[in-house]
Design a protein around this motif. Structure first.
Motif, PDB file in Angstrom:
ATOM      1  N   VAL A 103       0.834  -1.031  -0.065  1.00  0.00           N
ATOM      2  CA  VAL A 103       0.076   0.030   0.147  1.00  0.00           C
ATOM      3  C   VAL A 103       0.821   1.182  -0.078  1.00  0.00           C
ATOM      4  CG1 VAL A 103      -1.753   1.401   1.396  1.00  0.00           C
ATOM      5  CG2 VAL A 103      -1.827  -1.142   0.922  1.00  0.00           C
ATOM      6  N   LEU A 104       1.768   1.321   0.827  1.00  0.00           N
ATOM      7  CA  LEU A 104       2.961   2.450   0.914  1.00  0.00           C
ATOM      8  C   LEU A 104       3.505   2.573  -0.633  1.00  0.00           C
ATOM      9  CD1 LEU A 104       4.685   2.145   4.147  1.00  0.00           C
ATOM     10  CD2 LEU A 104       2.942   3.777   3.655  1.00  0.00           C
ATOM     11  N   GLN A 105       3.946   1.349  -1.035  1.00  0.00           N
ATOM     12  CA  GLN A 105       4.598   1.542  -2.347  1.00  0.00           C
ATOM     13  C   GLN A 105       3.556   2.135  -3.410  1.00  0.00           C
ATOM     14  OE1 GLN A 105       5.958  -2.046  -3.976  1.00  0.00           O
ATOM     15  NE2 GLN A 105       6.897  -1.222  -5.785  1.00  0.00           N
ATOM     16  N   ALA A 106       2.412   1.817  -3.551  1.00  0.00           N
ATOM     17  CA  ALA A 106       1.329   2.271  -4.330  1.00  0.00           C
ATOM     18  C   ALA A 106       1.353   3.746  -4.203  1.00  0.00           C
ATOM     19  CB  ALA A 106       0.126   1.417  -4.310  1.00  0.00           C
ATOM     20  N   VAL A 107       1.112   4.182  -2.954  1.00  0.00           N
ATOM     21  CA  VAL A 107       0.840   5.509  -2.720  1.00  0.00           C
ATOM     22  C   VAL A 107       2.157   6.490  -3.141  1.00  0.00           C
ATOM     23  CG1 VAL A 107       0.685   7.243  -0.902  1.00  0.00           C
ATOM     24  CG2 VAL A 107      -0.825   5.306  -0.918  1.00  0.00           C
ATOM     25  N   GLU A 108       3.187   5.940  -2.895  1.00  0.00           N
ATOM     26  CA  GLU A 108       4.459   6.578  -3.257  1.00  0.00           C
ATOM     27  C   GLU A 108       4.641   6.765  -4.855  1.00  0.00           C
ATOM     28  OE1 GLU A 108       7.747   4.369  -1.647  1.00  0.00           O
ATOM     29  OE2 GLU A 108       7.282   5.065   0.416  1.00  0.00           O
ATOM     30  N   GLU A 109       4.015   5.906  -5.566  1.00  0.00           N
ATOM     31  CA  GLU A 109       4.079   5.647  -7.022  1.00  0.00           C
ATOM     32  C   GLU A 109       2.936   6.811  -7.485  1.00  0.00           C
ATOM     33  OE1 GLU A 109       3.529   1.681  -8.359  1.00  0.00           O
ATOM     34  OE2 GLU A 109       5.617   1.136  -7.474  1.00  0.00           O
ATOM     35  N   ALA A 110       1.925   6.771  -6.929  1.00  0.00           N
ATOM     36  CA  ALA A 110       0.868   7.794  -7.202  1.00  0.00           C
ATOM     37  C   ALA A 110       1.422   9.159  -7.086  1.00  0.00           C
ATOM     38  CB  ALA A 110      -0.448   7.363  -6.507  1.00  0.00           C
ATOM     39  N   ASN A 111       2.091   9.230  -6.000  1.00  0.00           N
ATOM     40  CA  ASN A 111       2.477  10.768  -5.648  1.00  0.00           C
ATOM     41  C   ASN A 111       3.516  11.047  -6.611  1.00  0.00           C
ATOM     42  OD1 ASN A 111       0.977  10.895  -3.444  1.00  0.00           O
ATOM     43  ND2 ASN A 111       2.346  10.236  -1.992  1.00  0.00           N
ATOM     44  N   ARG A 112       4.327   9.970  -7.090  1.00  0.00           N
ATOM     45  CA  ARG A 112       5.422  10.572  -8.129  1.00  0.00           C
ATOM     46  C   ARG A 112       4.849  10.935  -9.247  1.00  0.00           C
ATOM     47  NH1 ARG A 112       7.868   6.692  -5.417  1.00  0.00           N
ATOM     48  NH2 ARG A 112       8.740   5.089  -6.227  1.00  0.00           N
ATOM     49  N   ALA A 113       3.769  10.048  -9.754  1.00  0.00           N
ATOM     50  CA  ALA A 113       3.192  10.368 -11.083  1.00  0.00           C
ATOM     51  C   ALA A 113       2.237  11.558 -11.037  1.00  0.00           C
ATOM     52  CB  ALA A 113       1.922   9.110 -11.053  1.00  0.00           C
ATOM     53  N   ALA A 114       1.696  12.074  -9.906  1.00  0.00           N
ATOM     54  CA  ALA A 114       1.099  13.289  -9.840  1.00  0.00           C
ATOM     55  C   ALA A 114       2.050  14.421  -9.713  1.00  0.00           C
ATOM     56  CB  ALA A 114       0.360  13.339  -8.311  1.00  0.00           C
ATOM     57  N   ALA A 115       3.307  14.358  -9.250  1.00  0.00           N
ATOM     58  CA  ALA A 115       4.275  15.161  -9.248  1.00  0.00           C
ATOM     59  C   ALA A 115       4.847  15.382 -10.687  1.00  0.00           C
ATOM     60  CB  ALA A 115       5.652  14.753  -8.440  1.00  0.00           C
ATOM     61  N   ARG A 116       4.676  14.618 -11.445  1.00  0.00           N
ATOM     62  CA  ARG A 116       5.440  14.644 -13.181  1.00  0.00           C
ATOM     63  C   ARG A 116       4.074  15.134 -13.796  1.00  0.00           C
ATOM     64  NH1 ARG A 116       7.152   9.310 -11.955  1.00  0.00           N
ATOM     65  NH2 ARG A 116       5.375   8.555 -13.018  1.00  0.00           N
ATOM     66  N   ALA A 117       2.778  15.555 -13.359  1.00  0.00           N
ATOM     67  CA  ALA A 117       1.850  16.004 -14.081  1.00  0.00           C
ATOM     68  C   ALA A 117       2.085  16.963 -14.849  1.00  0.00           C
ATOM     69  CB  ALA A 117       0.626  16.421 -13.389  1.00  0.00           C
ATOM     70  N   GLY A 118       1.700  17.203 -16.245  1.00  0.00           N
ATOM     71  CA  GLY A 118       2.027  18.148 -17.257  1.00  0.00           C
ATOM     72  C   GLY A 118       0.953  19.146 -17.096  1.00  0.00           C
ATOM     73  N   ASP A 119       1.168  20.249 -18.107  1.00  0.00           N
ATOM     74  CA  ASP A 119       0.164  21.446 -18.236  1.00  0.00           C
ATOM     75  C   ASP A 119      -1.283  20.946 -18.375  1.00  0.00           C
ATOM     76  OD1 ASP A 119       2.173  23.009 -17.509  1.00  0.00           O
ATOM     77  OD2 ASP A 119       2.690  23.535 -19.526  1.00  0.00           O
ATOM     78  N   ASP A 120      -1.297  19.975 -19.344  1.00  0.00           N
ATOM     79  CA  ASP A 120      -2.567  19.498 -19.863  1.00  0.00           C
ATOM     80  C   ASP A 120      -3.292  19.020 -18.607  1.00  0.00           C
ATOM     81  OD1 ASP A 120      -2.113  20.130 -22.242  1.00  0.00           O
ATOM     82  OD2 ASP A 120      -1.504  18.089 -22.835  1.00  0.00           O
ATOM     83  N   GLU A 121      -2.889  18.297 -17.764  1.00  0.00           N
ATOM     84  CA  GLU A 121      -3.400  17.561 -16.713  1.00  0.00           C
ATOM     85  C   GLU A 121      -3.576  18.790 -15.564  1.00  0.00           C
ATOM     86  OE1 GLU A 121      -1.158  14.162 -18.441  1.00  0.00           O
ATOM     87  OE2 GLU A 121      -0.615  16.249 -17.753  1.00  0.00           O
ATOM     88  N   LEU A 122      -2.814  19.659 -15.308  1.00  0.00           N
ATOM     89  CA  LEU A 122      -3.178  20.826 -14.506  1.00  0.00           C
ATOM     90  C   LEU A 122      -4.328  21.721 -14.864  1.00  0.00           C
ATOM     91  CD1 LEU A 122       0.505  21.821 -13.359  1.00  0.00           C
ATOM     92  CD2 LEU A 122      -1.118  20.533 -12.150  1.00  0.00           C
TER      93      LEU A 122
END
Length: 77
Positions: free
Chosen positions: A47-66
């Motif tokens: 569960v911790l690993q999945a949360v960390e991966e989701a956080n990393r993916a959110a931090a990489r969000a581009g302008d379109d996602e924002l």
């Protein structure tokens, strides 16, 4: 890593206030009961690993996602 053998009902004490109890052993599955103070976070590693991966993916969000997220907010007046 410390490896211990325990039977159902036996406990392991960590520090002064964390107790692990072997609740059940069935085939290749072990059920553990964890008694810890509320301020101690207890999570499954996957569960911790999945949360960390989701956080990393959110931090990489581009302008379109924002931009898509900005459109979800009601306009300020």
């Amino acid at each position: 890593m410390l490896v211990l053998s325990r039977r159902v009902g036996e406990r392991i004490v960590i520090g002064e206030d964390i107790v692990l109890t072997v609740v059940e052993v069935r085939n290749d599955t072990v059920r553990l009961g964890i008694d810890a103070p509320r301020h101690v976070a207890v999570n499954r590693a996957e569960v911790l690993q999945a949360v960390e991966e989701a956080n990393r993916a959110a931090a990489r969000a581009g302008d379109d996602e924002l931009d898509a997220l900005r459109h979800l907010r009601p306009p300020t007046t």
